[in-house]
Design a protein around this motif. Structure first.
Motif, short mmCIF file in Angstrom:
data_model
loop_
_atom_site.label_atom_id
_atom_site.label_comp_id
_atom_site.label_asym_id
_atom_site.label_seq_id
_atom_site.Cartn_x
_atom_site.Cartn_y
_atom_site.Cartn_z
N GLY A 1 10.86 -8.62 -54.58
CA GLY A 1 12.24 -8.45 -55.03
C GLY A 1 12.91 -7.43 -54.12
N VAL A 2 13.99 -6.85 -54.59
CA VAL A 2 14.73 -5.88 -53.78
C VAL A 2 13.83 -4.67 -53.46
CG1 VAL A 2 16.73 -4.34 -53.72
CG2 VAL A 2 16.93 -6.61 -54.75
N VAL B 1 15.24 -6.83 -69.24
CA VAL B 1 15.97 -5.78 -68.52
C VAL B 1 15.46 -4.44 -69.04
CG1 VAL B 1 18.25 -4.91 -67.85
CG2 VAL B 1 18.02 -7.26 -68.69
N ILE C 1 3.31 -9.41 -51.07
CA ILE C 1 2.80 -10.54 -51.86
C ILE C 1 3.77 -10.86 -52.98
CG2 ILE C 1 0.86 -11.34 -53.26
CD1 ILE C 1 -0.90 -9.29 -51.93
N ALA D 1 9.68 -1.94 -61.95
CA ALA D 1 8.31 -1.65 -62.38
C ALA D 1 8.21 -0.21 -62.89
CB ALA D 1 7.34 -1.87 -61.22
N GLY E 1 11.25 0.59 -58.35
CA GLY E 1 12.20 -0.37 -58.92
C GLY E 1 12.00 -0.57 -60.42
N ARG F 1 4.45 -13.86 -56.27
CA ARG F 1 3.92 -15.05 -56.96
C ARG F 1 4.84 -16.25 -56.80
NH1 ARG F 1 5.42 -12.88 -63.05
NH2 ARG F 1 7.60 -12.70 -62.52
N GLY G 1 24.18 -9.82 -60.95
CA GLY G 1 24.56 -10.12 -59.58
C GLY G 1 25.54 -9.21 -58.91
N VAL H 1 1.42 -16.25 -54.18
CA VAL H 1 0.15 -15.59 -54.53
C VAL H 1 0.39 -14.66 -55.71
CG1 VAL H 1 -1.68 -14.04 -53.74
CG2 VAL H 1 -0.62 -15.64 -52.12
N THR I 1 16.60 1.48 -64.17
CA THR I 1 17.90 0.82 -64.28
C THR I 1 18.85 1.77 -65.03
OG1 THR I 1 17.17 -0.25 -66.28
CG2 THR I 1 17.17 -1.60 -64.32
N GLY J 1 17.99 -10.46 -71.04
CA GLY J 1 19.19 -10.97 -70.37
C GLY J 1 19.14 -12.48 -70.32
N ALA K 1 5.70 -3.24 -57.05
CA ALA K 1 7.14 -3.55 -57.10
C ALA K 1 7.28 -4.85 -57.87
CB ALA K 1 7.71 -3.68 -55.69
C1 FAD Z 1 20.57 -10.57 -66.98
C2 FAD Z 1 20.44 -9.44 -65.99
C3 FAD Z 1 21.55 -8.90 -65.41
C4 FAD Z 1 21.45 -7.88 -64.48
N1 FAD Z 1 22.56 -7.47 -63.83
C5 FAD Z 1 22.44 -6.62 -62.79
C6 FAD Z 1 23.56 -6.36 -61.95
O1 FAD Z 1 24.64 -6.94 -62.09
N2 FAD Z 1 23.39 -5.44 -60.96
C7 FAD Z 1 22.19 -4.81 -60.71
O2 FAD Z 1 22.09 -4.01 -59.78
N3 FAD Z 1 21.13 -5.08 -61.50
C8 FAD Z 1 21.21 -5.97 -62.51
N4 FAD Z 1 20.11 -6.28 -63.25
C9 FAD Z 1 18.85 -5.56 -63.00
C10 FAD Z 1 18.19 -6.04 -61.70
O3 FAD Z 1 18.04 -7.43 -61.73
C11 FAD Z 1 16.83 -5.39 -61.52
O4 FAD Z 1 16.95 -4.00 -61.71
C12 FAD Z 1 16.27 -5.68 -60.13
O5 FAD Z 1 16.04 -7.04 -59.98
C13 FAD Z 1 14.97 -4.90 -59.91
O6 FAD Z 1 14.41 -5.28 -58.68
P1 FAD Z 1 12.84 -5.16 -58.47
O7 FAD Z 1 12.61 -5.54 -57.04
O8 FAD Z 1 12.34 -3.87 -58.93
O9 FAD Z 1 12.18 -6.24 -59.44
P2 FAD Z 1 12.33 -7.82 -59.46
O10 FAD Z 1 13.60 -8.24 -58.87
O11 FAD Z 1 12.04 -8.25 -60.86
O12 FAD Z 1 11.16 -8.32 -58.52
C14 FAD Z 1 9.82 -8.30 -58.91
C15 FAD Z 1 9.05 -9.26 -58.04
O13 FAD Z 1 7.66 -9.14 -58.32
C16 FAD Z 1 7.07 -10.44 -58.34
N5 FAD Z 1 5.87 -10.34 -59.16
C17 FAD Z 1 5.78 -9.92 -60.46
N6 FAD Z 1 4.51 -9.92 -60.88
C18 FAD Z 1 3.77 -10.34 -59.81
C19 FAD Z 1 2.36 -10.54 -59.61
N7 FAD Z 1 1.48 -10.29 -60.58
N8 FAD Z 1 1.94 -10.99 -58.40
C20 FAD Z 1 2.84 -11.24 -57.40
N9 FAD Z 1 4.17 -11.05 -57.54
C21 FAD Z 1 4.62 -10.60 -58.72
C22 FAD Z 1 8.16 -11.33 -58.92
O14 FAD Z 1 7.99 -12.69 -58.55
C23 FAD Z 1 9.42 -10.72 -58.29
O15 FAD Z 1 9.74 -11.35 -57.06
C24 FAD Z 1 20.17 -7.31 -64.17
C25 FAD Z 1 19.03 -7.84 -64.77
C26 FAD Z 1 19.15 -8.91 -65.64
C27 FAD Z 1 17.90 -9.51 -66.23
#
Ligand code: FAD
Length: 431
Positions: A15-16, A281, A35, A303, A301, A37, A49, A129, A307, A184, A159
């Protein structure tokens, strides 16, 4: 004696947070595996978004020119929605457009772009994976287990999003409390760009973001959002889990009610549903962020629970990016000095606390508690509409001065002046 590591760093989750950590570490000359999934990175990821771009622009100076951005958000509305009325604050500012402060994105396009940038920087990207668990030896995280395979690294980065089973299963993080989580539900509705521009009053490439409070959640703590993309609208609700359960409602029925509300229906009319999804969320704010480093492991992030939802803005992606920048500093330092213990990785929490992520989490630490106030969802919208109806609803009866209008609306709402003053004070402190 542990086996030799396969990589300097393994990042779980593209993710991000994961992509930016991996990109930064590869840029520092480390061997990194990323990595995910999902069959393609971002395949299952979901955000409302609106992305606040400054940390992305820090990492990728050409972000605004090259990333798959939908629109630059130059118009923000906060809308109190009632059954038959709505009251909105409308803020538009050319500076937001010029600086590209916030943009709308679709994760299905953004995440693959980020993963590609990682590959270009030398990261080994491993989509499709699923990591099953952390590999722990003598209380130290030394890599991950995925199916039959063990992959070893000096440092592992969790992450893996809001559920973060990795860190939890290893007993390194407590499970979040129901009041710290929301669900969400989001849809993407396709519409021609000229219709979007006319309905939302924006020019080509410009976008609008509407935060909605009140009838969109049927009184459940949370809110709705409507964001413009280039040729589609992202629309959704975020509902606090404990309140949703207490009220005996299902998230999808609340969302359907929002989609059917005349306010939303007018904006989406004639559109075609492209995507529909649900995602958890993290809503706990600073109180939810636990320990960020353990021996051989850092957590970034969602994890780590990072937020901030103020009701006006929902932020997670910019915090994920900011945490990734801080984590890369801490991990690179630890590997360089050869000390990957929690103490050796302490540069990460230190950099995080000094940067905008730590500071904003601190500033908005009271926001989750304030947003538990049911009057935000049930009372203030009707109160505002009733007051305005007495001003605009001319029907031949004698007009009252504004002071009387306000007092009558207050009386009708059943909320005392003292309560309003208290709520306003708490809101001013929390937001
Ligand atoms: C409905 C909704 C609206 C939102 N609106 C906003 C917004 O407008 N603006 C904003 O900034 N934030 C918003 N958010 C929050 C934002 O989406 C998250 O804070 C952000 O995506 C966090 O990024 P991340 O990389 O930490 O996690 P994620 O984007 O969740 O990425 C986690 C990654 O880990 C991978 N993964 C998980 N478990 C495993 C595993 N066991 N093995 C391999 N891979 C794995 C997943 O496939 C995923 O790609 C919103 C969230 C939701 C649900």
């Amino acid at each position: 004696m542990s086996a030799e590591p396969d990589f300097d760093v393994i990042v779980v989750g593209a993710g991000v947070a994961g992509c930016i950590t991996a990109y930064q570490l590869a840029g520092r000359g480390l061997s990194v595996a990323l990595i995910d999934r999902g069959e393609t990175p971002g395949a299952k990821n979901l955000s409302g978004g609106v992305l606040y771009t400054h940390p992305l622009q820090q990492v990728f100076p050409d972000f605004l020119q090259t990333a798959p951005i939908e629109r630059r958000i130059s118009r923000n509305q906060i809308c109190f929605l009632n059954q038959d009325s709505s009251v909105a604050i409308d803020y538009r500012d050319a500076r937001l457009d010029r600086d590209g402060t916030a943009v709308s994105v679709l994760r299905g396009r953004l995440d693959p772009w980020l993963a590609e940038r990682c590959e270009d920087a030398g990261v080994l990207v491993m989509p499709g994976v699923r990591v099953d668990s952390l590999l722990i030896e003598d209380g130290r995280v030394v890599g991950v287990v995925a199916g039959e395979d063990e992959l070893r690294a000096r440092v592992t980065v969790a992450a893996d999003g809001v559920n973060s089973f990795l860190a939890r299963d290893a007993g390194l993080r407590p499970a979040p409390q129901p009041h710290q989580l929301a669900v969400g539900v989001k849809a993407v509705v396709q519409l021609p760009s000229d219709i979007i521009e006319a309905r939302f009053g924006v020019d080509a490439l410009e976008g609008a973001a509407i935060a909605v409070v009140g009838d969109c959640t049927r009184g459940v703590g949370g809110g709705g959002f409507i964001y413009t993309n280039q040729g589609s609208i992202s629309v959704g609700v975020v509902l606090r889990l404990d309140d949703l359960t207490a009220k005996g409602l299902r998230s999808t029925e609340v969302f359907d009610g929002f989609l059917d509300h005349p306010y939303t229906e007018r904006l989406l009319r004639g559109g075609e549903l492209l995507e529909y999804g649900c995602h958890l969320v993290a809503e706990g704010g600073q109180a939810m962020v636990g320990e960020l480093v353990h021996h051989g492991l850092v957590i970034v992030g969602d994890a780590a629970g990072m937020t901030i939802n103020t009701g006006l803005t929902v932020r997670g992606m910019d915090l994920a990016a900011g945490a990734a920048i801080a984590a890369a500093v801490g991990v690179a330092e630890a590997i360089e000095t050869g000390d990957v213990t929690a103490a050796g990785l302490a540069g990460y929490p230190k950099a995080l606390a000094a940067g905008f992520v730590g500071q904003d989490l601190q500033t908005y630490a009271r926001a989750p508690k304030f947003l538990e106030n049911p009057r935000m969802y049930e009372s203030y919208g009707p109160l505002l509409a009733d007051a305005l109806h007495q001003v605009f609803g001319l029907d031949g009866s004698a007009r009252k001065p504004l002071r009387r209008v306000a007092m009558d609306a207050l009386k009708g709402s059943g909320i005392g002046v003292g309560t309003i003053v208290k709520d306003a004070w708490q809101g001013a402190r929390a937001l």
